[in-house]
Scaffold this motif. Structure first.
Motif, PDB file in Angstrom:
ATOM      1  N   PRO A 128       0.829  -1.206   0.000  1.00 30.47           N
ATOM      2  CA  PRO A 128       0.000   0.000   0.000  1.00 30.47           C
ATOM      3  C   PRO A 128       0.869   1.265   0.000  1.00 30.47           C
ATOM      4  O   PRO A 128       1.850   1.366   0.748  1.00 30.47           O
ATOM      5  CB  PRO A 128      -0.790  -0.128   1.315  1.00 30.47           C
ATOM      6  CG  PRO A 128      -0.836  -1.594   1.586  1.00 30.47           C
ATOM      7  CD  PRO A 128       0.479  -2.114   1.111  1.00 30.47           C
ATOM      8  N   VAL A 129       0.510   2.216  -0.858  1.00 33.81           N
ATOM      9  CA  VAL A 129       1.277   3.454  -0.928  1.00 33.81           C
ATOM     10  C   VAL A 129       1.197   4.179   0.415  1.00 33.81           C
ATOM     11  O   VAL A 129       0.173   4.144   1.099  1.00 33.81           O
ATOM     12  CB  VAL A 129       0.767   4.390  -2.048  1.00 33.81           C
ATOM     13  CG1 VAL A 129       0.998   3.764  -3.418  1.00 33.81           C
ATOM     14  CG2 VAL A 129      -0.704   4.731  -1.843  1.00 33.81           C
ATOM     15  N   GLU A 130       2.280   4.834   0.800  1.00 35.85           N
ATOM     16  CA  GLU A 130       2.315   5.618   2.027  1.00 35.85           C
ATOM     17  C   GLU A 130       2.333   7.094   1.651  1.00 35.85           C
ATOM     18  O   GLU A 130       3.286   7.570   1.037  1.00 35.85           O
ATOM     19  CB  GLU A 130       3.542   5.255   2.871  1.00 35.85           C
ATOM     20  CG  GLU A 130       3.490   3.842   3.421  1.00 35.85           C
ATOM     21  CD  GLU A 130       4.629   3.563   4.402  1.00 35.85           C
ATOM     22  OE1 GLU A 130       5.603   4.358   4.436  1.00 35.85           O
ATOM     23  OE2 GLU A 130       4.545   2.569   5.127  1.00 35.85           O
ATOM     24  N   LEU A 131       1.279   7.791   2.014  1.00 37.23           N
ATOM     25  CA  LEU A 131       1.116   9.181   1.587  1.00 37.23           C
ATOM     26  C   LEU A 131       1.549  10.179   2.657  1.00 37.23           C
ATOM     27  O   LEU A 131       2.087  11.233   2.347  1.00 37.23           O
ATOM     28  CB  LEU A 131      -0.352   9.430   1.223  1.00 37.23           C
ATOM     29  CG  LEU A 131      -0.970   8.445   0.223  1.00 37.23           C
ATOM     30  CD1 LEU A 131      -2.410   8.832  -0.051  1.00 37.23           C
ATOM     31  CD2 LEU A 131      -0.169   8.398  -1.067  1.00 37.23           C
ATOM     32  N   LEU A 132       1.267   9.858   3.918  1.00 36.65           N
ATOM     33  CA  LEU A 132       1.692  10.696   5.041  1.00 36.65           C
ATOM     34  C   LEU A 132       2.379   9.796   6.057  1.00 36.65           C
ATOM     35  O   LEU A 132       1.857   8.735   6.407  1.00 36.65           O
ATOM     36  CB  LEU A 132       0.494  11.405   5.693  1.00 36.65           C
ATOM     37  CG  LEU A 132      -0.270  12.428   4.852  1.00 36.65           C
ATOM     38  CD1 LEU A 132      -1.453  12.987   5.637  1.00 36.65           C
ATOM     39  CD2 LEU A 132       0.638  13.575   4.403  1.00 36.65           C
ATOM     40  N   LYS A 133       3.539  10.245   6.535  1.00 34.64           N
ATOM     41  CA  LYS A 133       4.317   9.472   7.498  1.00 34.64           C
ATOM     42  C   LYS A 133       4.753  10.387   8.649  1.00 34.64           C
ATOM     43  O   LYS A 133       4.597  11.602   8.568  1.00 34.64           O
ATOM     44  CB  LYS A 133       5.530   8.850   6.797  1.00 34.64           C
ATOM     45  CG  LYS A 133       5.148   7.809   5.750  1.00 34.64           C
ATOM     46  CD  LYS A 133       6.353   7.098   5.171  1.00 34.64           C
ATOM     47  CE  LYS A 133       7.125   7.980   4.200  1.00 34.64           C
ATOM     48  NZ  LYS A 133       8.190   7.229   3.510  1.00 34.64           N
ATOM     49  N   PRO A 134       5.292   9.832   9.723  1.00 35.60           N
ATOM     50  CA  PRO A 134       5.718  10.666  10.851  1.00 35.60           C
ATOM     51  C   PRO A 134       6.753  11.710  10.428  1.00 35.60           C
ATOM     52  O   PRO A 134       7.587  11.458   9.550  1.00 35.60           O
ATOM     53  CB  PRO A 134       6.329   9.647  11.827  1.00 35.60           C
ATOM     54  CG  PRO A 134       5.711   8.347  11.472  1.00 35.60           C
ATOM     55  CD  PRO A 134       5.492   8.392  10.000  1.00 35.60           C
ATOM     56  N   ARG A 135       6.687  12.882  11.080  1.00 40.67           N
ATOM     57  CA  ARG A 135       7.640  13.966  10.811  1.00 40.67           C
ATOM     58  C   ARG A 135       8.282  14.388  12.134  1.00 40.67           C
ATOM     59  O   ARG A 135       7.586  14.881  13.032  1.00 40.67           O
ATOM     60  CB  ARG A 135       6.935  15.164  10.159  1.00 40.67           C
ATOM     61  CG  ARG A 135       6.310  14.870   8.811  1.00 40.67           C
ATOM     62  CD  ARG A 135       5.675  16.112   8.227  1.00 40.67           C
ATOM     63  NE  ARG A 135       4.576  16.602   9.050  1.00 40.67           N
ATOM     64  CZ  ARG A 135       3.971  17.772   8.869  1.00 40.67           C
ATOM     65  NH1 ARG A 135       4.370  18.579   7.903  1.00 40.67           N
ATOM     66  NH2 ARG A 135       2.972  18.140   9.666  1.00 40.67           N
ATOM     67  N   ARG A 136       9.545  14.218  12.244  1.00 41.78           N
ATOM     68  CA  ARG A 136      10.256  14.565  13.481  1.00 41.78           C
ATOM     69  C   ARG A 136      10.110  16.058  13.758  1.00 41.78           C
ATOM     70  O   ARG A 136      10.201  16.888  12.848  1.00 41.78           O
ATOM     71  CB  ARG A 136      11.729  14.187  13.355  1.00 41.78           C
ATOM     72  CG  ARG A 136      12.533  14.449  14.627  1.00 41.78           C
ATOM     73  CD  ARG A 136      13.945  13.895  14.518  1.00 41.78           C
ATOM     74  NE  ARG A 136      14.735  14.204  15.720  1.00 41.78           N
ATOM     75  CZ  ARG A 136      14.664  13.533  16.853  1.00 41.78           C
ATOM     76  NH1 ARG A 136      13.842  12.495  16.953  1.00 41.78           N
ATOM     77  NH2 ARG A 136      15.400  13.888  17.890  1.00 41.78           N
ATOM     78  N   GLY A 137       9.868  16.380  15.024  1.00 42.49           N
ATOM     79  CA  GLY A 137       9.753  17.771  15.429  1.00 42.49           C
ATOM     80  C   GLY A 137       8.381  18.361  15.229  1.00 42.49           C
ATOM     81  O   GLY A 137       8.164  19.538  15.541  1.00 42.49           O
ATOM     82  N   HIS A 138       7.440  17.565  14.729  1.00 37.71           N
ATOM     83  CA  HIS A 138       6.089  18.053  14.458  1.00 37.71           C
ATOM     84  C   HIS A 138       5.075  17.332  15.339  1.00 37.71           C
ATOM     85  O   HIS A 138       5.381  16.349  16.009  1.00 37.71           O
ATOM     86  CB  HIS A 138       5.733  17.856  12.981  1.00 37.71           C
ATOM     87  CG  HIS A 138       6.502  18.736  12.056  1.00 37.71           C
ATOM     88  ND1 HIS A 138       7.771  18.417  11.619  1.00 37.71           N
ATOM     89  CD2 HIS A 138       6.203  19.923  11.495  1.00 37.71           C
ATOM     90  CE1 HIS A 138       8.207  19.365  10.814  1.00 37.71           C
ATOM     91  NE2 HIS A 138       7.277  20.296  10.723  1.00 37.71           N
ATOM     92  N   PHE A 139       3.826  17.829  15.276  1.00 37.40           N
ATOM     93  CA  PHE A 139       2.755  17.252  16.088  1.00 37.40           C
ATOM     94  C   PHE A 139       2.436  15.823  15.699  1.00 37.40           C
ATOM     95  O   PHE A 139       1.814  15.087  16.469  1.00 37.40           O
ATOM     96  CB  PHE A 139       1.497  18.125  15.990  1.00 37.40           C
ATOM     97  CG  PHE A 139       0.878  18.131  14.612  1.00 37.40           C
ATOM     98  CD1 PHE A 139      -0.142  17.257  14.285  1.00 37.40           C
ATOM     99  CD2 PHE A 139       1.333  19.011  13.634  1.00 37.40           C
ATOM    100  CE1 PHE A 139      -0.709  17.255  13.020  1.00 37.40           C
ATOM    101  CE2 PHE A 139       0.770  19.016  12.367  1.00 37.40           C
ATOM    102  CZ  PHE A 139      -0.254  18.144  12.056  1.00 37.40           C
TER     103      PHE A 139
END
Length: 774
Positions: A244-255
């Motif tokens: 499955p395509v991954e469109l949004l993933k964790p972002r360091r330093g963000h909520f």
């Protein structure tokens, strides 16, 4: 905000610059009173069908709500946990309660849950954990489609259920159960939001089709994508590796530094698909403005035609835990977990779970309609429009001009057009076959979401109206509308009052004239539209008005507009297209820009992105990417000049205003992409010019699109005639080659119409050198 409304402007966002991004839904504010809107109610009891004993089904927690607008009210389906099981998250049994509100804040609740685990084929997936975290959308036919988490305390998946009344539900099992030959049958997955769009006629969000399919963003940890033909069976969109395509993933330093998780049903807007999602903050290395492990809501924007392509993503949340009830409960780190989003009374209402314990609401104003359709236009992204009629429709002009307008004005909103006109047709059919044959082959086979109907010229029998003619016409038209309701449920229908018989440039053949019969049939069309709650647009008056004006200018030329008194020429079809587009609330604005020439800054813009504004002495430069193209109405052509003289089509449908204020007096040259377009005085630029009237790169782009639209219309006409005559198209072998060619042309058209950035320059123009004496 007005004090009279009683709203407290607690703006959820702290970084105001966020909302400079005009695609973001928000800013959100909490009401001054009323929150939380739903709280636990220990006294609620119902007889559980699995336990066969009473259960205090909403005793401990009520949270994570879905929301929908129905019959002028907001209905919320909320997760309710009973007082059974261990005292820890996920170890009680969850059921769904139903509440309704006339104002979106104060709710009346049912005494018993409306959705729960029971003795059915889904019990093994739903007991003892229950049913959790719903999202809900409305299908075009009024059916409600629920996605929810099935939790048996060992594994979980997204279940799908449908209902007509929000109280009685049919369960369909896991969304991906049959996808890819069972590849995903044992996958653990949750949180699924189906893409919606705003239906102007219904005044609420409904499930959207994009490129002929429904789309769903799903998952926690990463957000993925899936498609469906029916909103029930879903197939994950995979990458080249088959995952499955991954469109949004964790972002360091963000909520969202631990993970993102799909929120309420996403919304298709004129900027793209807005995905409102929930982000979990990391315990370390996350957003320092949020507590560790807190949940806050953010937004991302995806391409309207390619839902897997991310365009933008905000860095700050639009909703975060701030108030005590958002931080006090069984999830003490705090949550504002968004799951329900509706348009209600001209506002966005966002319903969210607080600390896994309560339900609250925040609202956002809609100062500008956020959707292409909310800007007024009748058509929706992904629509299939079948334009049905007799030989006047078979001419394939007015439908071609409507398609050209739609493609150029809304290049992100792909709409498929099908001409379905056959000469001699009446409400009972004609040369293309009886009406039921015509409808099945030429309309229903296309799976339309919109149908236009123009009949009447032949039904009037070229004589004065009689009761017998009107009765037969009404009965036949009723049959057509009933058939559409049966075989294309949910399709929106526009009844077109027939174009005129020319009694303007030639004497009437009998007292009153035959066009009076057309006017009478149009009145019947209007009455039927009202009866069936459909749209009515009368093509007759605007064409008669244009004929009358042309007759006053030059009677010989006027006769050419409808040469045989029945079939309009291409120019008159522009007038018919204008009437239909006006009836569909087509916006006049292509793009609008106002610049401050003295200060070198942008004052305002509409339907365009203006960037890199620079002032170098008296020269002003900027980059502009318009979200639409002008109609290629080229002056200097005798026919087009006549059209512009006898109609208001330029004013009504083709405005591309540019204003530059504050310039010193004198002449200025406007250049686009390094080529001079025209010269204007400072006063003319201060007043404003309509770029659509000039030979710009944008008009050239629209003209090229128009040539391919013409080719597509002709190919579809040939394709239709071959089907009528039962000629081979390749469909017999399972691969309709003409349809494949149509599809490829449509791909080319929308690629051609895609927005392009242009470089604008306004600079002083030297006065022309004086001519020497001869």
């Amino acid at each position: 905000m007005s004090k009279r409304t009683g709203w407290l402007a607690i703006v959820v966002m702290t970084a105001g610059m966020l909302y400079a991004q005009d695609w973001v839904i928000g800013p959100f504010a909490r009401p001054a009173s009323g929150n939380p809107v739903i709280t636990p109610r220990p006294q609620s009891v119902f007889e559980d069908p699995v336990l066969h004993s009473p259960a205090h089904w909403e005793a401990l927690h009520t949270f994570n709500p879905a929301a929908i607008v129905r019959e002028g009210k907001v209905f919320v389906l909320y997760r309710a946990e009973d007082d059974s099981g261990a005292m820890q998250i996920g170890m009680h049994t969850s059921r769904l309660g139903l509440a309704e509100s006339a104002d979106g804040i104060h709710f009346t609740r049912r005494g018993e849950p409306v959705f729960f685990a029971e003795e059915d084929d889904q019990k093994a997936r739903e007991w003892p954990g229950g049913v959790e975290d719903p999202r809900i959308v409305e299908r075009e036919d009024g059916t409600y489609v629920l996605t929810y988490t099935q939790w048996n305390r060992e594994t979980y998946s997204v279940g799908v259920a449908t209902s007509k009344d929000l109280e009685h539900w049919t369960k369909h099992g896991p969304a991906f159960f049959a996808a890819a030959g069972g590849k995903y049958a044992s996958l653990k997955y949750k949180s699924a939001g189906i893409v919606t769009t705003f239906d102007v006629k219904k005044g609420r969000l409904i499930a959207a089709k994009i490129n002929g399919k429904y789309w769903m963003y799903w998952g926690e940890g990463a957000i993925h994508l899936a498609t469906s033909d029916d909103l029930i069976a879903w197939t994950p969109v995979e990458n080249h590796d088959g995952n499955p395509v991954e469109l949004l993933k964790p972002r360091r330093g963000h909520f969202d530094s631990t993970f993102p998780e799909t929120g309420p049903p996403p919304v298709l807007t004129n900027k793209g698909i807005v995905v409102l999602y929930n982000g979990k903050n990391a315990e370390t290395g996350g957003d320092p403005k949020l507590g560790p492990s807190a949940y806050a809501a953010g937004e991302a924007l995806f391409d309207a035609q390619d839902p897997a392509r991310r365009i933008a993503q905000i860095d700050e949340p639009v909703l975060r835990p701030e108030l005590p009830y958002e931080k006090t409960g069984q999830y003490a780190a705090g949550t504002t977990f968004a799951e329900g989003l509706v348009v209600f009374h001209g506002k966005w209402f966002l319903y969210y779970g607080c600390a896994d314990s309560l339900v609250a609401v925040a609202t956002a104003l809609m100062p500008l309609p956020p959707l292409d359709v909310a800007r007024g236009y009748y058509l929706h992204p992904g629509d299939t429009v079948v334009m049905y009629g007799d030989s006047i429709t078979e001419q394939n002009y007015y439908n071609q001009w409507v398609e050209l307008y739609t493609v150029t004005r809304f290049p992100h909103m792909r709409v498929h057009f099908c001409g379905a006109g056959v000469g001699g047709d009446r409400v009972t059919g004609g040369a293309g076959g009886p009406i039921d044959v015509r409808l099945a082959r030429d309309v229903f086979a296309e799976k339309p979401t919109v149908v236009t109907i123009m009949l009447g010229m032949n039904d009037g029998n070229y004589r004065a109206p009689t009761p017998e003619i009107e009765t037969a016409y009404t009965a036949g038209y009723e049959h057509i509308l009933d058939s559409i309701r049966e075989h294309a449920p949910g399709a929106r229908v526009t009844l077109l009052g027939p174009s005129p018989y020319d009694d303007v440039t030639a004497p009437a053949r009998f007292p009153g004239g035959y066009n009076a019969s057309m006017v009478r049939l149009a009145e019947i069309d209007e009455r039927l539209a009202q009866k069936h709650d459909e749209t009515f647009v009368n093509l007759n008056p605007l064409v008669v008005e244009a004929l009358t004006k042309a007759q006053a200018l030059d009677g010989r030329v006027a006769k050419l507009l409808i040469p045989d008194r029945v079939h309009p020429d291409a120019l008159a079809h522009w007038v018919m297209a204008e009437a239909l587009l006006k009836g569909w609330n087509a916006p006049a604005i292509v793009a609008s820009v106002t610049m401050d020439g003295a200060a070198g800054r942008l004052i305002s813009s509409d339907n365009t992105l203006v960037e890199s504004v620079q002032k170098d002495g008296a020269t002003l430069r900027w980059n502009e990417t318009d979200d639409g193209l002008p109609l290629p109405l080229i002056k200097g052509n005798a026919s087009m000049d006549l059209l512009l003289e006898v109609t208001d089509i330029e004013q009504a449908l083709n405005q591309e205003p540019l204003r530059v204020t504050g310039l010193a007096g004198g002449q200025y040259a406007l250049a686009i992409d390094g080529r001079e377009v025209a010269r204007f005085t400072a006063d003319e630029l201060n007043t404003g010019i309509n770029l659509a009237e000039y030979n710009t790169p944008m008009r050239g782009q629209a003209q090229a699109v128009g040539w391919n639209v013409r080719d597509l219309v002709e190919v579809h006409y040939i394709h239709t005639r071959m089907r009528i005559q039962k000629a081979e198209t390749g469909a017999e072998d399972g691969a309709d080659r003409l349809q494949a060619y149509e599809d490829s042309l449509e791909d080319v058209i929308y690629a051609q119409a895609a927005p392009v950035m242009h470089h604008f320059e306004v600079k002083p123009a030297p006065a022309p050198a004086p001519q020497s004496a001869q």
